[in-house]
Design a protein around this motif. Sequence first.
Motif, PDB file in Angstrom:
ATOM      1  N   ASP A  10       0.883  -1.166   0.000  1.00 18.81           N
ATOM      2  CA  ASP A  10       0.000   0.000   0.000  1.00 18.81           C
ATOM      3  C   ASP A  10       0.920   1.214   0.000  1.00 18.81           C
ATOM      4  O   ASP A  10       1.481   1.580   1.035  1.00 18.81           O
ATOM      5  CB  ASP A  10      -0.888  -0.013   1.256  1.00 18.81           C
ATOM      6  CG  ASP A  10      -1.651   1.305   1.438  1.00 18.81           C
ATOM      7  OD1 ASP A  10      -1.774   2.071   0.461  1.00 18.81           O
ATOM      8  OD2 ASP A  10      -2.126   1.560   2.567  1.00 18.81           O
ATOM      9  N   GLY A  12       1.221   4.737   0.224  1.00 18.93           N
ATOM     10  CA  GLY A  12       0.342   5.826   0.657  1.00 18.93           C
ATOM     11  C   GLY A  12       1.049   7.159   0.636  1.00 18.93           C
ATOM     12  O   GLY A  12       2.276   7.226   0.544  1.00 18.93           O
ATOM     13  N   ALA A  14       1.033   9.313   3.133  1.00 23.74           N
ATOM     14  CA  ALA A  14       1.670   9.514   4.438  1.00 23.74           C
ATOM     15  C   ALA A  14       2.632   8.371   4.749  1.00 23.74           C
ATOM     16  O   ALA A  14       3.749   8.595   5.215  1.00 23.74           O
ATOM     17  CB  ALA A  14       0.615   9.618   5.533  1.00 23.74           C
ATOM     18  N   LYS A  71       2.940  11.085  -3.326  1.00 24.31           N
ATOM     19  CA  LYS A  71       1.831  10.416  -4.036  1.00 24.31           C
ATOM     20  C   LYS A  71       0.828  11.443  -4.589  1.00 24.31           C
ATOM     21  O   LYS A  71       0.176  11.211  -5.593  1.00 24.31           O
ATOM     22  CB  LYS A  71       1.139   9.453  -3.068  1.00 24.31           C
ATOM     23  CG  LYS A  71       0.033   8.627  -3.685  1.00 24.31           C
ATOM     24  CD  LYS A  71      -0.556   7.680  -2.668  1.00 24.31           C
ATOM     25  CE  LYS A  71      -1.816   7.006  -3.159  1.00 24.31           C
ATOM     26  NZ  LYS A  71      -2.464   6.213  -2.103  1.00 24.31           N
ATOM     27  N   GLU A 171      -7.893   0.242  -3.744  1.00 22.38           N
ATOM     28  CA  GLU A 171      -7.716   0.245  -2.282  1.00 22.38           C
ATOM     29  C   GLU A 171      -8.965  -0.235  -1.526  1.00 22.38           C
ATOM     30  O   GLU A 171      -8.837  -1.021  -0.580  1.00 22.38           O
ATOM     31  CB  GLU A 171      -7.291   1.646  -1.819  1.00 22.38           C
ATOM     32  CG  GLU A 171      -5.835   1.939  -2.185  1.00 22.38           C
ATOM     33  CD  GLU A 171      -5.407   3.386  -1.992  1.00 22.38           C
ATOM     34  OE1 GLU A 171      -4.244   3.695  -2.286  1.00 22.38           O
ATOM     35  OE2 GLU A 171      -6.233   4.213  -1.568  1.00 22.38           O
ATOM     36  N   PHE A 195      -9.950   7.227   5.020  1.00 24.54           N
ATOM     37  CA  PHE A 195      -9.499   8.585   5.338  1.00 24.54           C
ATOM     38  C   PHE A 195      -7.989   8.535   5.566  1.00 24.54           C
ATOM     39  O   PHE A 195      -7.518   8.146   6.630  1.00 24.54           O
ATOM     40  CB  PHE A 195     -10.252   9.079   6.580  1.00 24.54           C
ATOM     41  CG  PHE A 195     -10.195  10.574   6.762  1.00 24.54           C
ATOM     42  CD1 PHE A 195     -10.032  11.416   5.676  1.00 24.54           C
ATOM     43  CD2 PHE A 195     -10.322  11.141   8.012  1.00 24.54           C
ATOM     44  CE1 PHE A 195      -9.987  12.800   5.829  1.00 24.54           C
ATOM     45  CE2 PHE A 195     -10.278  12.518   8.189  1.00 24.54           C
ATOM     46  CZ  PHE A 195     -10.113  13.349   7.088  1.00 24.54           C
ATOM     47  N   GLY A 196      -7.247   8.871   4.512  1.00 17.72           N
ATOM     48  CA  GLY A 196      -5.792   8.730   4.560  1.00 17.72           C
ATOM     49  C   GLY A 196      -5.076  10.042   4.814  1.00 17.72           C
ATOM     50  O   GLY A 196      -5.647  10.976   5.379  1.00 17.72           O
ATOM     51  N   GLY A 197      -3.830  10.084   4.368  1.00 17.85           N
ATOM     52  CA  GLY A 197      -3.016  11.276   4.609  1.00 17.85           C
ATOM     53  C   GLY A 197      -3.379  12.417   3.677  1.00 17.85           C
ATOM     54  O   GLY A 197      -3.417  13.575   4.096  1.00 17.85           O
ATOM     55  N   SER A 198      -3.651  12.091   2.411  1.00 17.09           N
ATOM     56  CA  SER A 198      -3.927  13.192   1.492  1.00 17.09           C
ATOM     57  C   SER A 198      -5.294  13.116   0.845  1.00 17.09           C
ATOM     58  O   SER A 198      -5.730  14.066   0.236  1.00 17.09           O
ATOM     59  CB  SER A 198      -2.861  13.244   0.400  1.00 17.09           C
ATOM     60  OG  SER A 198      -3.004  12.161  -0.476  1.00 17.09           O
ATOM     61  N   THR A 199      -5.949  11.978   0.956  1.00 21.67           N
ATOM     62  CA  THR A 199      -7.248  11.894   0.284  1.00 21.67           C
ATOM     63  C   THR A 199      -8.292  11.221   1.169  1.00 21.67           C
ATOM     64  O   THR A 199      -7.974  10.420   2.043  1.00 21.67           O
ATOM     65  CB  THR A 199      -7.176  11.038  -1.008  1.00 21.67           C
ATOM     66  OG1 THR A 199      -6.560   9.801  -0.699  1.00 21.67           O
ATOM     67  CG2 THR A 199      -6.415  11.728  -2.103  1.00 21.67           C
ATOM     68  N   ASP A 226      -3.442  15.395   6.159  1.00 23.93           N
ATOM     69  CA  ASP A 226      -2.593  16.584   5.965  1.00 23.93           C
ATOM     70  C   ASP A 226      -3.421  17.864   6.060  1.00 23.93           C
ATOM     71  O   ASP A 226      -2.972  18.878   6.600  1.00 23.93           O
ATOM     72  CB  ASP A 226      -1.972  16.597   4.553  1.00 23.93           C
ATOM     73  CG  ASP A 226      -0.891  15.539   4.368  1.00 23.93           C
ATOM     74  OD1 ASP A 226      -0.534  14.867   5.344  1.00 23.93           O
ATOM     75  OD2 ASP A 226      -0.420  15.392   3.214  1.00 23.93           O
ATOM     76  N   SER A 270      -7.269  11.687  19.273  1.00 21.16           N
ATOM     77  CA  SER A 270      -8.081  10.496  18.986  1.00 21.16           C
ATOM     78  C   SER A 270      -8.255   9.655  20.245  1.00 21.16           C
ATOM     79  O   SER A 270      -9.163   8.831  20.323  1.00 21.16           O
ATOM     80  CB  SER A 270      -7.414   9.632  17.911  1.00 21.16           C
ATOM     81  OG  SER A 270      -7.395  10.308  16.690  1.00 21.16           O
ATOM     82  N   GLY A 337      -7.877   3.566   7.003  1.00 15.88           N
ATOM     83  CA  GLY A 337      -7.030   4.754   6.899  1.00 15.88           C
ATOM     84  C   GLY A 337      -6.792   5.340   8.284  1.00 15.88           C
ATOM     85  O   GLY A 337      -7.662   5.258   9.167  1.00 15.88           O
ATOM     86  N   GLY A 338      -5.594   5.896   8.476  1.00 16.91           N
ATOM     87  CA  GLY A 338      -5.221   6.426   9.787  1.00 16.91           C
ATOM     88  C   GLY A 338      -6.214   7.443  10.332  1.00 16.91           C
ATOM     89  O   GLY A 338      -6.500   7.485  11.532  1.00 16.91           O
ATOM     90  N   MET A 341      -9.406   7.023  12.794  1.00 15.25           N
ATOM     91  CA  MET A 341      -9.365   6.928  14.262  1.00 15.25           C
ATOM     92  C   MET A 341      -9.880   8.211  14.920  1.00 15.25           C
ATOM     93  O   MET A 341     -10.017   8.294  16.127  1.00 15.25           O
ATOM     94  CB  MET A 341      -7.940   6.633  14.718  1.00 15.25           C
ATOM     95  CG  MET A 341      -7.562   5.193  14.413  1.00 15.25           C
ATOM     96  SD  MET A 341      -5.958   4.753  15.058  1.00 15.25           S
ATOM     97  CE  MET A 341      -4.983   4.792  13.587  1.00 15.25           C
ATOM     98  N   ILE A 342     -10.157   9.219  14.121  1.00 13.00           N
ATOM     99  CA  ILE A 342     -10.579  10.514  14.668  1.00 13.00           C
ATOM    100  C   ILE A 342     -12.066  10.476  15.035  1.00 13.00           C
ATOM    101  O   ILE A 342     -12.925  10.203  14.183  1.00 13.00           O
ATOM    102  CB  ILE A 342     -10.302  11.632  13.635  1.00 13.00           C
ATOM    103  CG1 ILE A 342      -8.799  11.679  13.340  1.00 13.00           C
ATOM    104  CG2 ILE A 342     -10.829  12.966  14.101  1.00 13.00           C
ATOM    105  CD1 ILE A 342      -8.407  12.589  12.199  1.00 13.00           C
TER     106      ILE A 342
END
Length: 392
Positions: A10, A12, A14, A71, A171, A195-199, A226, A270, A337-338, A341-342
């Motif tokens: 993967d 990513g 981030a 990316k 993905e 819900f990832g780092g940039s998208t 981000d 989080s 996606g990281g 967790m929010i």
Amino acid sequence: MTRELVLGIDFGSASTIAGVLVGSRIELVQDAGDSVIPSVIYVPDRGDSVVGRRAIAHQIAEPSNTIRSVKRLLGLDSSSELVRRFAASTALPLDLTTPRPMFKLRSGAQAPEQVAAAIIGYVRTLAEQRFGVRIRRAVMTMSAGAPPGYRDAIIRASKIAHLELVDLIAEPVAASLALDLHSYPGNRRIIVCDFGGSTFDVSAVVQQGLRFTPVGVGGDHLLGGDDLDDALANTIAGVVYKKTRYDMTREVTRWTELVLRCENVKRQLSVVENTPLAMREAFTADGKRQDLRTVVDRPFAERAWATLMHRVREVIQDLLVRTGWAPEDVDLVGLVGGGSMIPVFQATVASVLPADRIRRADQPELAVAQGATLLTARHSRTSSELPNLVAT
Ligand SMILES: Nc1ncnc2c1ncn2[C@@H]1O[C@H](COP(=O)(O)OP(=O)(O)OP(=O)(O)O)[C@@H](O)[C@H]1O
Ligand SMILES: [Mg+2]
């Protein structure tokens, strides 16, 4: 090295996570003891580049030599709005006079593909060292809503890193497998929110037995972790400006540090209701450098993120309209996606989709890579106990 393994990756914006199948067990590649490998590269003016965990340390001190979120640029032309936004939000000098964007580093110019190749090659080497095998083939995931040039760009980057991509899968399909849905073959309508780092990617996937097919994609390529960091940093800089008339956004090094500190605050929030934020010599007031010391609580951060969360709702609602699915038609909502967790993100998803059908991956940052690794079984010469998954 005679044995050969296929790597599941993967890649990513981030972080990059990769694994191999040992029998039916997923073994993830480790970088300094951590399977979350930052997609970060530090390119010194002279000497060798440093990738991953060790590159992180250079982000604050040398932001204009440290590349992250590459990316975001892959497969895009210099004229793209996404590229212009990237250029505006980074301390990195970018050349946008050529058809494709180029990083202008003091050691020379680098194309996004070369940077991506350095990260992918690093991960491949880590894997070879850890598993003591040759790795020349990989299954990689890509965002279901990636721009048209992305596929070619990532294939080229992998080739530079001596990896042949035997499969490029969506993905959300990989995420569905990580949620173990293949162990319960049935007919399902699934919405995957990544819900990832940039998208922020939202996908509609139909499961029929062991077949997973994406039937609709939506998303926002300017809405990821981000952007939450930027929004929080901007709000804090606004408070500082109001009190002192000092604009923290104008000094590249300090601004980069503030954004990185906000990323940490976001992660903390989080799990806890409030968390301290400290930064030495952050601004100038009364002719002196002053430290920034404050406590950020969830309501403060959530106000900073309100517009972004509104867009999360809109993206999901838009996908439902386009697929013709009503919220109650959805059998399962997978969160990966990281950023999943929010708490306010989870609440936002639950405000549009049935809350009792939401399932968050145990390790949401790893889920897509776990799915990619499961799919390497289709290309492995060794026998696998895994079912013959069909993913398109
Ligand atoms: N515990 C946490 N709480 C909040 N945010 C988190 C947490 N852990 C990670 N993140 C955020 O998640 C983002 C990274 O997520 P992830 O690793 O899924 O992204 P990625 O796959 O690299 O990016 P993309 O899918 O957009 O290419 C970062 O913005 C990071 O700050
Ligand atoms: Mg991702």
